[in-house]
Design a protein around this motif. Structure first.
Motif: not given
Length: 141
Positions: A70-71, A74-75
């Motif tokens: 997920a991180r 998002r990036r």
């Protein structure tokens, strides 16, 4: 729970910069072996990703892959969507070198993060980079 943090190492930023310069110099015809820059970039990325996972494991006793992905999403996804929109806008101008059916397949593979496998299945060869590469050829990573 606070997120585990990796200590910043400025020298790695410099190495990534050298890798990017190598790739750009290759594409501008000033360097043979531009994929050495790609290799260096991926070695550094692998090192940093592995380090992040190890820091998380040490801090929490485990690795939450869903949070990790997920991180990353998002990036990375906002830039990917911007690239896909720009390519779609360019392709809509109907340039003769753009094969729309191939571009659709490349775009779907890019969205699914399987562009490298799509290139293998579609039998795209390395040397096509020097003739008429896909507008999404660089999304294989």
């Amino acid at each position: 729970m606070s997120e585990a943090r990796l200590q910043h190492v400025p020298a790695l930023d410099g190495l990534r910069g050298v890798a990017v310069v190598g790739v750009l110099a290759f594409h501008l015809g000033h360097l043979r072996g531009g994929y050495l820059g790609v290799d260096l970039f991926f070695v550094l990325s692998g090192f940093l990703i592995t380090s992040l996972l190890l820091v998380e494991r040490d801090a929490t006793g485990g690795i939450d892959l869903i949070r990790f992905w997920a991180r990353r999403a998002r990036r990375l996804l906002p830039a990917l969507f911007l690239v896909l929109l720009a390519i779609a806008a360019y392709a809509a101008t109907d340039p003769p070198a753009v094969a729309m059916s191939a571009l659709r397949g490349d775009a779907l593979a890019t969205l699914g993060y399987v562009a490298n496998w799509h290139s293998i299945v579609a039998d795209h060869g390395y040397w096509e980079l020097f003739s008429a590469p896909s507008l999404l050829a660089h999304t294989w990573s």
